[in-house]
Design a protein around this motif. Structure first.
Motif, PDB file in Angstrom:
ATOM      1  N   ARG A 142       0.851  -1.449  -0.010  1.00 55.71           N
ATOM      2  CA  ARG A 142       0.039  -0.072   0.063  1.00 55.71           C
ATOM      3  C   ARG A 142       0.861   1.387  -0.068  1.00 55.71           C
ATOM      4  O   ARG A 142       0.570   2.124  -0.722  1.00 55.71           O
ATOM      5  CB  ARG A 142      -0.772   0.003   1.198  1.00 55.71           C
ATOM      6  N   ASP A 143       2.013   1.111   0.872  1.00 59.18           N
ATOM      7  CA  ASP A 143       2.791   2.321   0.966  1.00 59.18           C
ATOM      8  C   ASP A 143       4.205   2.171   0.583  1.00 59.18           C
ATOM      9  O   ASP A 143       4.561   1.020   0.509  1.00 59.18           O
ATOM     10  CB  ASP A 143       2.268   3.086   2.314  1.00 59.18           C
TER      11      ASP A 143
ATOM     12  N   LYS B 223      -2.177  -2.967  -1.806  1.00 61.30           N
ATOM     13  CA  LYS B 223      -3.339  -2.354  -2.658  1.00 61.30           C
ATOM     14  C   LYS B 223      -4.261  -2.937  -3.529  1.00 61.30           C
ATOM     15  O   LYS B 223      -5.325  -2.463  -4.113  1.00 61.30           O
ATOM     16  CB  LYS B 223      -2.266  -1.453  -3.779  1.00 61.30           C
TER      17      LYS B 223
ATOM     18  N   ASN C 141       0.808  11.333  -9.031  1.00 63.32           N
ATOM     19  CA  ASN C 141       0.951  10.822  -7.686  1.00 63.32           C
ATOM     20  C   ASN C 141       2.508  10.191  -7.409  1.00 63.32           C
ATOM     21  O   ASN C 141       3.060   9.430  -7.871  1.00 63.32           O
ATOM     22  CB  ASN C 141       0.079   9.701  -7.450  1.00 63.32           C
TER      23      ASN C 141
ATOM     24  N   GLN D 105       3.734   8.816  -4.723  1.00 61.87           N
ATOM     25  CA  GLN D 105       3.700   7.548  -4.330  1.00 61.87           C
ATOM     26  C   GLN D 105       3.991   6.210  -5.364  1.00 61.87           C
ATOM     27  O   GLN D 105       4.366   5.246  -5.678  1.00 61.87           O
ATOM     28  CB  GLN D 105       2.827   7.069  -3.457  1.00 61.87           C
TER      29      GLN D 105
ATOM     30  N   TYR E 211      -6.243   5.792  -0.509  1.00 62.85           N
ATOM     31  CA  TYR E 211      -5.406   6.689   0.414  1.00 62.85           C
ATOM     32  C   TYR E 211      -5.089   8.022   0.259  1.00 62.85           C
ATOM     33  O   TYR E 211      -5.151   8.823   0.963  1.00 62.85           O
ATOM     34  CB  TYR E 211      -3.991   5.624   0.728  1.00 62.85           C
ATOM     35  N   ASN E 212      -4.710   8.368  -1.182  1.00 65.17           N
ATOM     36  CA  ASN E 212      -4.436   9.595  -1.434  1.00 65.17           C
ATOM     37  C   ASN E 212      -5.527  10.374  -1.926  1.00 65.17           C
ATOM     38  O   ASN E 212      -5.596  11.098  -2.809  1.00 65.17           O
ATOM     39  CB  ASN E 212      -3.472   9.625  -2.492  1.00 65.17           C
TER      40      ASN E 212
ATOM     41  N   ARG F  72       6.213   3.695  -6.640  1.00 65.86           N
ATOM     42  CA  ARG F  72       5.949   2.411  -6.910  1.00 65.86           C
ATOM     43  C   ARG F  72       6.652   1.925  -8.225  1.00 65.86           C
ATOM     44  O   ARG F  72       7.166   0.723  -8.605  1.00 65.86           O
ATOM     45  CB  ARG F  72       4.500   2.197  -7.048  1.00 65.86           C
TER      46      ARG F  72
END
Lengths: 388, 607
Positions: free
Chosen positions: A315-316, A380, B4, B6, A387-388, B10
């Motif tokens: 997820r993060d 995820k 994004n 993040q 989340y964002n 990824r």
């Protein structure tokens, strides 16, 4: 950048992402547990033979079964933990482990010529084992908080190096070269995944290689001997070379299909040293041959693959880095142990995950697997949240 | 473009993890390749090494064949040798145990010290040898108290024993540890380090038969060397027993009568050429070779002037002297150079080319014919025959009688003697010319000519049986018809003339061998004296024994229907008629006396 500064705010109200326990349970990566159980089962077959069956080694077999049962429960419990629970307490765990390592240095129990254990009355703990995980978590947390995307510069590495070095030095001092190498390597993998630039990577590798002669001088005599023995085992067939030679004989004589269950002469006639712990792979190789070891390596490969998959789905950043670190830790253990048994690496006391006899090794591995599963549970792909 | 950070992270992480995954995949494949190399490609090699680790081969000694005389009397046997050993892990306090053992066996403190030192070097479950060659007293003493000696065991191994000691020592030989020379000679036998092998005599000549084939126990052992189980056992094949042609009683008579002398006796059966007795003196006790010598004993044995280690019956090479005269006489008769009636005058010497050839009798024999010449051993008569025949004919007849070559008896180390010839001299001597004078000397059995006692016995036996030379034999295991080396080659009447002459030597009025005359049977023989120092004849009473001539005597008996033939050489014994003949006579006497007694009692053989 802005986002990251806000993150502590999110920590204050973690329940925003609260997933119900039953949901988490259903998200548990059962496939991983099946693979782990498969490796454990293969390991039990080898262990059964290595300790001489129920007649001679009932104690070991029962103990190991208990270790595994406890460890599986622990793994599931850890996996089902709240999503940010571990990330929150990372630095605390790291600090505690560092203190324990310091205590070992000051008043640890000496065994096999090294000061590795801390005697707590009921249990003896090995802080260097804990440090493997604590360091991965601390580094993951640090990079998670920094969120430098991508391309870390040399200056960005100062804190991670500060996190790694004290632990590393204390472990080397014990001395436990094998664990030190694993800790250092795992740390490097986390830094690498976190996004080091290729230039910095090149500089670091060069620096490490350049410092090798210094390291050599700094090694203990027996450590140098082990490395030398690896390349010339026949020079000292009854001394330090004995382990390597006998292990290679055991592995090689297994042939394609092996000598059969409980029929390995190297194992049963005691030619093989450390049969049920560090050299248990030789027992498997002798009795089940190339076919047997190929099966085990394949399952190990699947676990590593699974771990990397979880890392990409995390997820993060913390999850990604934690999963990468744990998977590489696992992979390092497998490769170093097998490499040592087949005479490619020096004899260092690195157990084979899930297979070697021993409670502390089993617990460390399964705790790490629990954390891996935890990342998977909150990954995820199950993204019911944005989340964002 | 992904906004994004993040998700951007990824994407980067995925790239890096793909790299990591590839790397671990490669490393795992590398391990797989390494395992394939070890297990599949080199699997056989490592399997051998694993078997080397776990399998230990323990030899089971094959009992060596025994040796009997012609009547089945054991001459060489295997007796158990009892060895005191202790297994330290069962013994408890080893030092204390050993000192308690001193009550029952002679164990010096030094031995105990050695054993204790050894015990620190080997595994505690392996037997530790304390003392071998236990006597019966020691053995029974320890056996009775065995329960109070934990860990003490008595091991049995086989040991070669020669029950008659020096009797027939040279003939039987002895055993010793294998050397490179043995390995070269017996290429078929696979010796192990420390194996015993026949070093001499029958023990060596028939090594292949006597030896047998060692068995083997395949044991599985663990890493500490402890036996886990027996995998396989192949039994030992015992060696073959040998039955010799030797007659122990005759052998014993010969040795008793030879006491104090140096030299050799060979007795043959004239019809089969079986060796009935073969003596070489002085002798040694082969048991000492088995027990082991002290350095001093060995030194004494090596430096004895009588050379006890050589078997003079087949290795001693002596000029045959006058015993050779029969060969020369037969040659002259057969070649038609003389008739038995031809007379030559002997003034005590013969002058040829300003060289003086003496007869042994300085005053001379006067006019002598063949019969008288042999009876009195006139040298001048035979000088003349030598002149008439020449070396070529002498050589031919000497070879027909078996001189100059191996008799074929099959004993290790047999020498050939020497029959000189023109060719031989040209090849080996600086003075390449054969001088006429050398014909004369050869005709009386001196000069270059040499023969072993066995060759002389063969010659005598061939004359006795009417002219057939067989190959002498030692082994009776399977009855074989004797091998003819040389069929009859002279006319029977000539042989008969010579045999008559030989009867006169012992029985005639002037015979030189009258001292050999036994009571039991009529004997025919011939004396001989072989010169030790050439040219000037030494006084027989010379103080220096080693300059005295060798005394020879050959004989067969009974004279009318010969059964046995013998040759005897007494080194430095002086005249053959004085020293050698009486011994021969007594040997023959005892042989026939015993035969008469046995026949009287109707027994085949008694000892």
């Amino acid at each position: 950048m802005f986002f990251n500064r806000n993150e502590p705010l999110l920590l204050i109200s973690p329940r925003l992402e609260l997933v119900r326990l039953t949901e988490r349970f259903s998200r548990f990566p059962w496939g991983l547990l099946v693979l782990i159980t498969t490796v454990f089962t293969i390991g039990m077959v080898a262990l059964y033979s290595a300790v001489g069956g129920m007649v001679n080694g009932a104690n070991f077999i029962i103990q190991q079964s208990i270790h595994f049962t406890v460890a599986v429960i622990l793994m599931v419990v850890i996996a089902l933990g709240e999503s940010k629970f571990y990330r929150r307490h990372v630095y605390f765990v790291y600090a505690i482990t560092l203190i324990l390592l310091l205590l070992v240095m000051l008043s640890g129990t000496v065994g096999m010529g090294a000061r590795r254990w801390l005697d707590l009355g009921i249990v003896r703990i090995q802080p260097s084992e804990m440090m493997k995980l604590a360091l991965i978590m601390a580094l993951s947390r640090y990079f998670h908080d920094q969120a430098v995307t991508p391309g870390l510069r040399l200056v960005d590495l100062s804190v991670p190096i500060l996190l790694i070095l004290p632990a590393l030095l204390m472990i080397i001092r014990q001395p436990d070269l094998g664990t030190a190498v694993v800790v250092a390597a795992t740390g490097c993998v986390v830094i690498f995944v976190a996004g080091i630039t290729w230039k910095v990577l090149l500089i670091s590798v060069t620096a490490v290689l350049a410092s090798m002669p210094l390291v050599w001088n700094w090694l203990h005599g027996y450590q140098r001997q082990r490395i030398l023995t690896l390349f010339f085992p026949e020079q000292d067939p009854l001394g330090t070379g004995y382990h390597i030679i006998q292990s290679k004989i055991a592995v090689g004589s297994g042939g394609l299909t092996g000598k059969g269950f409980m029929a390995g002469s190297q194992n049963h006639l005691h030619f093989l040293p450390e049969r049920h712990t560090d050299f248990i792979f030789s027992v498997l190789a002798e009795e089940w041959g190339f076919v047997g070891v190929l099966a085990l390596i394949t399952v190990y490969g699947l676990i590593i693959f699974y771990g990397l998959l979880i890392a990409t789905m995390a997820r993060d950043r913390f999850g990604m880095l934690l999963a990468s670190g744990i998977t590489s830790l696992f992979a390092f253990h497998v490769m170093i142990n097998i490499g040592m048994v087949v005479g490619l690496l020096p004899v260092v006391g690195i157990p084979l995950p899930l297979v070697s006899y021993g409670g502390s090794s089993m617990l460390t591995v399964m705790v790490s697997m629990g954390l891996l599963a935890h990342v998977s549970v909150h990954s995820k792909q199950h993204g019911s949240y944005n989340y964002n | 473009m992904i906004e994004n950070p993040q998700e951007q992270f990824r994407v980067d992480v995925r790239r890096r993890l793909l790299l990591l995954g590839g790397a671990s995949g490669l490393l795992l494949v590398g391990l797989g390749v390494r395992l394939f190399y070890l297990q599949v490609l080199k699997g056989g090699h490592y399997r051998d090494m694993a078997n080397d680790n776990r399998i230990s081969l323990h030899p089971i000694p094959a009992p060596r064949g025994r040796i009997f005389d012609r009547f089945g009397v054991p001459l060489v046997e295997n007796n158990p040798d009892y060895v005191l050993a202790v297994i330290p892990e069962l013994a408890g306090d080893l030092a204390q145990l050993l000192s308690r053992l001193q009550t029952y066996t002679s164990l010096s403190d030094k031995t105990i010290e050695v054993v204790l030192r050894q015990s620190r070097r080997q595994r505690a479950f392996l037997p530790l040898k304390v003392k071998s060659h236990l006597t019966w007293e020691e053995l029974s003493g320890i056996e009775v108290h065995l329960p109070s000696f934990p860990g003490v065991i008595i091991q049995t191994r086989s040991q070669r024993v020669y029950p008659y000691g020096v009797l027939g020592a040279h003939l039987l030989g002895y055993l010793g540890e294998v050397t490179d020379i043995d390995r070269e000679q017996f290429t078929q036998i696979r010796f192990r380090y420390g194996d015993l092998v026949g070093k001499n005599g029958v023990e060596r000549s028939y090594e292949e038969l006597l030896r047998g084939v060692e068995g083997v126990r395949e044991l599985e052992i663990n890493a500490f060397g402890r036996q886990v189980r027996e995998l396989h056992q192949s039994a030992a094949q015992p060696g073959q027993d040998l039955y010799l042609t030797i007659d122990l009683a005759l052998q014993r008579s010969c040795e008793e009568l030879f006491q104090g002398q140096t030299g050799a006796v060979v007795v043959l059966d004239v019809n089969s050429f079986e060796v009935l007795a073969m003596v070489s003196y002085p002798a040694y006790d082969p048991n000492e070779f088995i027990r082991g010598f002290t350095a001093k004993q060995w030194y004494v044995l090596l430096n004895n002037p009588g050379r006890p280690l050589s078997n003079k019956a087949i290795q001693g090479q002596y000029p045959p002297g006058s015993t050779f005269k029969m060969v020369v006489a037969l040659a002259a008769l057969q070649e038609g150079r003389i008739t038995p009636q031809d007379r030559f005058f002997c003034p005590g010497y013969l002058m040829r080319e300003s060289q003086r050839f003496n007869c042994w009798r300085r005053v001379g024999h006067g006019s002598v014919n063949l019969e008288e010449a042999i009876e009195q051993s006139c040298d001048v008569y035979f000088y003349r025959l030598g002149e008439k025949l020449g070396i070529d004919i002498i050589e031919k007849y000497a070879r027909l009688f078996g001189f100059g070559e191996s008799s074929g008896v099959g004993l290790h180390g047999e020498r050939h003697g020497l029959v000189p010839s023109r060719t031989w001299k040209r090849k080996t001597r600086k003075e390449a010319i054969w001088y006429p004078g050398e014909n004369l000397i050869t005709a009386i059995g001196q000069g270059y000519l040499t023969a072993t006692p066995l060759q002389l016995a063969c010659m005598t036996a061939a004359i006795a049986n009417g002219g057939t030379l067989y190959r002498p034999s030692m082994i009776r295991n399977n009855a074989v018809t004797p091998v003819i080396r040389q069929p009859v080659f002279v006319r029977r009447e000539h042989i008969n003339i010579i045999k008559q002459c030989m009867e006169l030597v012992v029985n005639g009025e002037h015979g030189t061998g009258r001292a050999a005359k036994p009571a039991e049977v009529r004997v025919a023989g011939k004396t001989g004296t072989s010169q030790v120092v050439r040219q000037q004849r030494h006084d027989d009473r010379s103080d220096e024994r080693r300059f005295r001539d060798h005394a020879l005597f050959v004989a067969y008996a009974p004279a009318d229907r010969p059964e046995i033939a013998l040759a005897i050489v007494v080194e430095h014994g002086g005249h053959g008629g004085q020293t050698a003949a009486p011994i021969a006579g007594k040997i023959i006497d005892r042989y026939f006396e015993r035969q008469r007694l046995q026949q009287g009692r109707g027994v085949d053989h008694v000892l």
